[in-house]
Motif scaffolding. Structure first.
Motif, short mmCIF file in Angstrom:
data_model
loop_
_atom_site.label_atom_id
_atom_site.label_comp_id
_atom_site.label_asym_id
_atom_site.label_seq_id
_atom_site.Cartn_x
_atom_site.Cartn_y
_atom_site.Cartn_z
N GLY A 43 55.02 -28.27 73.32
CA GLY A 43 55.86 -27.30 72.60
C GLY A 43 55.62 -27.30 71.11
N LYS A 44 56.73 -27.34 70.35
CA LYS A 44 56.66 -27.30 68.89
C LYS A 44 55.92 -28.50 68.31
N HIS A 45 55.98 -29.62 69.02
CA HIS A 45 55.26 -30.81 68.55
C HIS A 45 53.76 -30.54 68.45
N ASN A 46 53.28 -29.68 69.31
CA ASN A 46 51.84 -29.39 69.35
C ASN A 46 51.41 -28.48 68.21
N GLU A 47 52.39 -27.88 67.52
CA GLU A 47 52.10 -26.97 66.41
C GLU A 47 52.36 -27.61 65.05
N THR A 48 52.86 -28.81 65.07
CA THR A 48 53.26 -29.49 63.84
C THR A 48 52.08 -30.22 63.21
N CYS B 126 69.26 -32.35 77.57
CA CYS B 126 69.74 -31.00 77.27
C CYS B 126 68.68 -30.15 76.57
N HIS B 127 67.96 -30.75 75.66
CA HIS B 127 67.02 -30.01 74.83
C HIS B 127 65.58 -30.13 75.36
N SER B 128 64.75 -29.16 74.96
CA SER B 128 63.32 -29.20 75.29
C SER B 128 62.51 -29.22 74.01
N GLU B 129 61.22 -29.41 74.15
CA GLU B 129 60.35 -29.46 72.96
C GLU B 129 59.91 -28.08 72.50
#
Length: 345
Positions: A270-275, A321-324
């Motif tokens: 997810g967002k981790h892969n774009e950071t 609860c949350h996703s990446e």
């Protein structure tokens, strides 16, 4: 009385004429074993001059050169001649049957041009018994026959069988080093970046093998940079060095975005892969510390990096609860423990 004198003179003349016909002169030393009237037909045919076929039957090596169109005797200047035109005999034991002007000899006629340093060395530097393979020719003193065209018939193999015998694919006739024909780009490891400026011996060490100087060029490991370079990370970072670094320099880490983070204990999604890497990791030039500040953090330990907006009310299992994909992209809350809130069910 006058008749007797004439008769004696006739006998003397007949004697010298007959002996001249039987033996026109001593044979040269190399043919001296053929002396005697019983050996005439070894070279001559009865009533004729020297037979060409008999010369070449004895000198079979020259015949083989002519048959295969190799060497001086196969050249157009010589091939049309008979052997006796150049190598006559019966001129005495010390007569030189092989004679030519060494200094002005046209080596082009042999089919082997003297190029580069070959044209500047003495004939006998090459034409020696050690460079002749045929046993019979090897025994002949001062012969110019018997050499081969391939380099290793005269020169020792510096590479000791580790490379091809086609020396001219890399070297020329001027000198052994450098090898102007060698092109590293045609090997399995083309040189790029700073590798192009490195001396050969930095990677191909000069050593000794079989008692002589030797430099190994084949079989060098190159699949991993650590085959040649010391790993400054001391195996703390998994994967191939080329995932981050390039041949432009160790500090040129333009490829870092292609690093396979899945090789670590924390796969990026997810967002981790774009950071950007340094948005998570501490900036440092110490190769033993770089990217090690988050070492050992498990994938579900979100608050190790992120602020807990819930201030600990709902525990530390954020991923329930949350996703990446996004903080606001909530999962199915069916299993959410509402008792953790101010409004328990």
């Amino acid at each position: 009385m006058i008749r007797k004198v004439k008769y004696c003179l006739i006998l003397v003349l007949c004697y010298f004429q007959s002996t001249a016909q039987l033996s026109p002169g001593k044979l040269a030393e190399s043919h001296s074993h053929l002396e005697g009237i019983t050996n005439c037909t070894q070279c001559h045919e009865l009533g004729k001059k020297v037979a060409e076929a008999k010369c070449l039957e004895c000198h079979s090596f020259i015949q083989s050169l002519v048959n295969t169109n190799r060497g001086y005797h196969a050249s157009s200047e010589v091939k049309s001649k008979e052997c006796i035109d150049c190598h006559s005999d019966h001129h005495g034991l010390n007569f030189e049957m092989v004679r030519f002007d060494v200094d002005n000899f046209d080596h082009e006629l042999t089919g082997y041009s003297l190029l580069g340093s070959h044209g500047r060395i003495e004939c006998r530097a090459c034409h020696v018994a050690d460079n002749i393979t045929q046993p019979d020719l090897k025994k002949r003193e001062d012969t110019f026959l018997g050499l081969q065209k391939d380099c290793l018939s005269c020169h020792s193999d510096f590479h000791q069988g580790t490379l091809s015998n086609d020396c001219l694919a890399c070297h020329d006739f001027e000198k052994f080093r450098p090898a102007p024909g060698f092109d590293h780009s045609l090997t399995e490891y083309p040189l790029k970046g700073q590798h192009e400026d490195v001396e050969c011996k930095k990677c191909h060490e000069e050593t000794s093998r079989n008692g002589v100087s030797f430099q190994l060029f084949s079989g060098t490991e190159f699949q991993d940079c650590k085959s040649c370079h010391i790993d400054p990370h001391r195996n703390q970072i998994p994967g191939n060095c080329a995932s981050c670094h390039s041949e432009s320099g160790f500090n040129a880490v333009g490829r870092i975005s292609s690093f396979n983070h899945g090789l670590t204990d924390f796969e990026l999604r997810g967002k981790h892969n774009e950071t950007r890497c340094m948005d998570c990791h501490e900036q440092t030039s110490d190769p033993l510390k770089v990217f090690q500040d988050k070492s050992g953090i498990s994938e579900d330990n979100c608050i190790a990096c992120h602020d807990d907006v819930h201030q600990g009310k709902f525990g530390v299992r954020c991923i329930e609860c949350h996703s990446e994909t996004s903080f606001f992209d909530l999962k199915d809350l069916y299993y959410f423990d509402h008792s953790l809130t101010d409004f328990p069910f």
